[in-house]
Each structure stands twice: as structure tokens, then as C-alpha cells.
Design a protein around this motif. Structure first.
Motif, PDB file in Angstrom:
ATOM      1  N   PRO A  67      -0.161  -2.276   2.091  1.00 43.54           N
ATOM      2  CA  PRO A  67       1.027  -1.524   2.543  1.00 43.54           C
ATOM      3  C   PRO A  67       2.230  -2.452   2.654  1.00 43.54           C
ATOM      4  O   PRO A  67       2.090  -3.662   2.814  1.00 43.54           O
ATOM      5  CB  PRO A  67       0.604  -1.001   3.923  1.00 43.54           C
ATOM      6  CG  PRO A  67      -0.888  -1.069   3.934  1.00 43.54           C
ATOM      7  CD  PRO A  67      -1.247  -2.239   3.068  1.00 43.54           C
ATOM      8  N   LEU A  68       3.398  -1.890   2.539  1.00 40.89           N
ATOM      9  CA  LEU A  68       4.629  -2.684   2.599  1.00 40.89           C
ATOM     10  C   LEU A  68       4.687  -3.518   3.875  1.00 40.89           C
ATOM     11  O   LEU A  68       5.095  -4.688   3.845  1.00 40.89           O
ATOM     12  CB  LEU A  68       5.844  -1.763   2.505  1.00 40.89           C
ATOM     13  CG  LEU A  68       7.215  -2.456   2.579  1.00 40.89           C
ATOM     14  CD1 LEU A  68       7.382  -3.460   1.449  1.00 40.89           C
ATOM     15  CD2 LEU A  68       8.338  -1.416   2.544  1.00 40.89           C
ATOM     16  N   ARG A  69       4.279  -2.941   4.986  1.00 42.79           N
ATOM     17  CA  ARG A  69       4.303  -3.664   6.264  1.00 42.79           C
ATOM     18  C   ARG A  69       3.451  -4.931   6.196  1.00 42.79           C
ATOM     19  O   ARG A  69       3.851  -5.993   6.680  1.00 42.79           O
ATOM     20  CB  ARG A  69       3.800  -2.750   7.377  1.00 42.79           C
ATOM     21  CG  ARG A  69       3.751  -3.405   8.755  1.00 42.79           C
ATOM     22  CD  ARG A  69       3.371  -2.368   9.815  1.00 42.79           C
ATOM     23  NE  ARG A  69       3.271  -2.974  11.122  1.00 42.79           N
ATOM     24  CZ  ARG A  69       2.164  -3.536  11.618  1.00 42.79           C
ATOM     25  NH1 ARG A  69       1.062  -3.547  10.876  1.00 42.79           N
ATOM     26  NH2 ARG A  69       2.144  -4.069  12.824  1.00 42.79           N
ATOM     27  N   GLU A  70       2.259  -4.834   5.586  1.00 44.99           N
ATOM     28  CA  GLU A  70       1.376  -5.986   5.478  1.00 44.99           C
ATOM     29  C   GLU A  70       1.932  -7.036   4.516  1.00 44.99           C
ATOM     30  O   GLU A  70       1.749  -8.236   4.717  1.00 44.99           O
ATOM     31  CB  GLU A  70      -0.013  -5.542   5.018  1.00 44.99           C
ATOM     32  CG  GLU A  70      -0.733  -4.631   5.999  1.00 44.99           C
ATOM     33  CD  GLU A  70      -0.982  -5.312   7.333  1.00 44.99           C
ATOM     34  OE1 GLU A  70      -1.199  -6.540   7.341  1.00 44.99           O
ATOM     35  OE2 GLU A  70      -0.953  -4.620   8.362  1.00 44.99           O
ATOM     36  N   LYS A  71       2.620  -6.594   3.464  1.00 47.36           N
ATOM     37  CA  LYS A  71       3.249  -7.532   2.539  1.00 47.36           C
ATOM     38  C   LYS A  71       4.339  -8.337   3.248  1.00 47.36           C
ATOM     39  O   LYS A  71       4.462  -9.552   3.048  1.00 47.36           O
ATOM     40  CB  LYS A  71       3.837  -6.779   1.350  1.00 47.36           C
ATOM     41  CG  LYS A  71       2.808  -6.187   0.403  1.00 47.36           C
ATOM     42  CD  LYS A  71       3.475  -5.480  -0.767  1.00 47.36           C
ATOM     43  CE  LYS A  71       2.433  -4.910  -1.728  1.00 47.36           C
ATOM     44  NZ  LYS A  71       3.056  -4.218  -2.876  1.00 47.36           N
ATOM     45  N   VAL A  72       5.116  -7.651   4.068  1.00 52.17           N
ATOM     46  CA  VAL A  72       6.183  -8.330   4.823  1.00 52.17           C
ATOM     47  C   VAL A  72       5.581  -9.356   5.777  1.00 52.17           C
ATOM     48  O   VAL A  72       6.067 -10.494   5.879  1.00 52.17           O
ATOM     49  CB  VAL A  72       7.041  -7.304   5.594  1.00 52.17           C
ATOM     50  CG1 VAL A  72       8.003  -8.021   6.550  1.00 52.17           C
ATOM     51  CG2 VAL A  72       7.816  -6.417   4.632  1.00 52.17           C
ATOM     52  N   ILE A  73       4.513  -8.963   6.475  1.00 53.20           N
ATOM     53  CA  ILE A  73       3.844  -9.883   7.398  1.00 53.20           C
ATOM     54  C   ILE A  73       3.288 -11.093   6.644  1.00 53.20           C
ATOM     55  O   ILE A  73       3.418 -12.241   7.103  1.00 53.20           O
ATOM     56  CB  ILE A  73       2.703  -9.157   8.144  1.00 53.20           C
ATOM     57  CG1 ILE A  73       3.275  -8.109   9.096  1.00 53.20           C
ATOM     58  CG2 ILE A  73       1.833 -10.154   8.911  1.00 53.20           C
ATOM     59  CD1 ILE A  73       2.229  -7.238   9.761  1.00 53.20           C
TER      60      ILE A  73
END
Length: 221
Positions: A67-73
Motif C-alpha cells: 500500500p502507498l502508506r507502507e511505501k512511504v514508511i
């Protein structure tokens, strides 16, 4: 299982019978400590990115969706780590002390990790399931077959490793505090004896270490 578990994809080493035998493997019992010592740096500076871009934990395992959130993290964590442990130290103490510090930290960290995970799984008494056969036994039997404890009577080693020398109980009861592992160890052993299930345990650290070396030697031929 080879191809499913990224932890056994150790570059330049063969520890699983499904892995192809290469010429350089014949000497792996001589260089495995050196390889373990630098594998932490390979892990954080290469293998994390390898898994990220191929979107698989193992070569043949199922793809996962990031997910985009995990990529950012992921990227924020990598940038922060690089700044904190590489850029800032180079600015303040220079590249050579930074390199030495990274190597020392890497060697200490990975030898601790190797102590726990290699002696718990890559020893003569444990089983490696093959990719050609399914895991026929129920889930709780598989960790018993593929895992071994070591030095469970050593309170010092238990304290230093946070109970991870009780690796069987760690896998069977991952949500239970490690302070209960010695008591669980007795219960699990009794149940294994009652139902005729093999329980793998090495009396000392050195017994497990010698067994690990024997596996490395056997996989080199």
C-alpha cells in the motif's frame, strides 16, 4: 522451504538440499563466519530493496501488494537510517571511522542474529521441507520438525537472547512473553512425548554450533 523463505537465501552459501550445488560451496565451512559478519550490511543496503522491487519475500513465494502508506514508511525509514548512520557520522568524524563503526556494529549484530536463527534451524536434527512436497502435518507439527532449542538451562544465555534459545516455544506461542518459555518448554516436551512427536533440543550452545557446522559441511558436497 527454499524459494519461499528469504532467510535461507544466503548469498554464496548452500544450506538447503533444494539449492543448487556450486563450486565455491566446497569451501563454505571456511568462510561462513566471514559471510555472516557482513550479511547485515547486505541485508539493509541490498536485500530490503531486492524484496521491495520484486515484491516477493522469496524467489517463488506469492507476490505481496505494498500500500502507498507502507511505501512511504519504507522510504522514509531508509532515508532516515542512511542520514543517521552514514551521512551524519561522515560529516562529524569522517568516512573511515564511519566505515569502521558500521563494520563493528554489523559484525556484532549479525553474529547475535546468526547465533539465534542458524543454531535454531540449520542443524542436523531439524528438517527442511522440500518444494516438491507439501507440508502434510498440521501447522504446530511443522515448527517442531524445523526448529531446535539450545542451552535452555543457561539463564545467562536466556537473558542475553531474550529467550530465543527457546526457539520452539517462540514459534509455537509468538504472543506469549518469553519469561514463560522455560515453563512452556516442560509442557511442550511432555505433550510431544505423549503423542510421539520428536522434540529437538541441544544441551549446550556448543553442541548446537557443532551441529550447524556439520550441516554446512554436508551441504558443501
Amino acid at each position: 522451504m527454499d524459494g519461499e523463505d528469504h532467510d535461507i537465501e544466503i548469498k554464496f552459501m548452500r544450506i538447503h538440499h533444494d539449492q543448487a550445488l556450486m563450486k565455491h560451496h566446497r569451501h563454505q565451512h571456511l568462510y561462513f563466519i566471514l559471510l555472516y559478519s557482513i550479511s547485515y550490511l547486505a541485508w539493509i543496503f541490498y536485500q530490503d530493496y531486492e524484496k521491495y522491487f520484486r515484491q516477493k519475500l522469496g524467489r517463488t513465494s506469492d507476490s505481496f501488494h505494498f500500500p502507498l502508506r507502507e511505501k512511504v514508511i519504507f522510504w522514509l525509514s531508509k532515508v532516515f537510517h542512511f542520514l543517521l548512520f552514514v551521512v551524519i557520522p561522515i560529516i562529524y568524524v569522517g568516512w573511515l571511522p564511519t566505515l569502521i563503526g558500521l563494520l563493528i556494529a554489523s559484525i556484532v549484530c549479525v553474529l547475535c542474529l546468526a547465533t539465534v536463527f542458524q543454531l535454531a534451524h540449520v542443524v542436523t536434527e531439524t528438517e527442511f521441507k522440500t518444494i516438491d512436497t507439501s507440508v502434510e502435518d498440521e501447522w504446530m507439527i511443522h515448527p517442531l520438525q524445523s526448529t531446535a532449542n539450545f542451552a535452555t538451562r543457561s539463564w545467562m544465555l536466556t537473558w542475553l537472547l531474550g529467550g530465543l534459545n527457546f526457539q520452539v516455544e517462540h514459534h509455537l506461542f509468538p504472543k506469549i512473553s518469553h519469561i514463560h518459555y522455560p515453563a512452556l518448554n516442560k509442557i511442550v516436551k511432555e505433550n510431544c512425548e505423549e503423542y510421539n512427536v520428536k522434540y529437538n533440543e541441544y544441551r549446550t550452545f556448543w553442541d548446537a554450533f557443532r551441529s550447524h557446522v556439520r550441516v554446512i559441511r554436508s551441504m558443501s558436497k
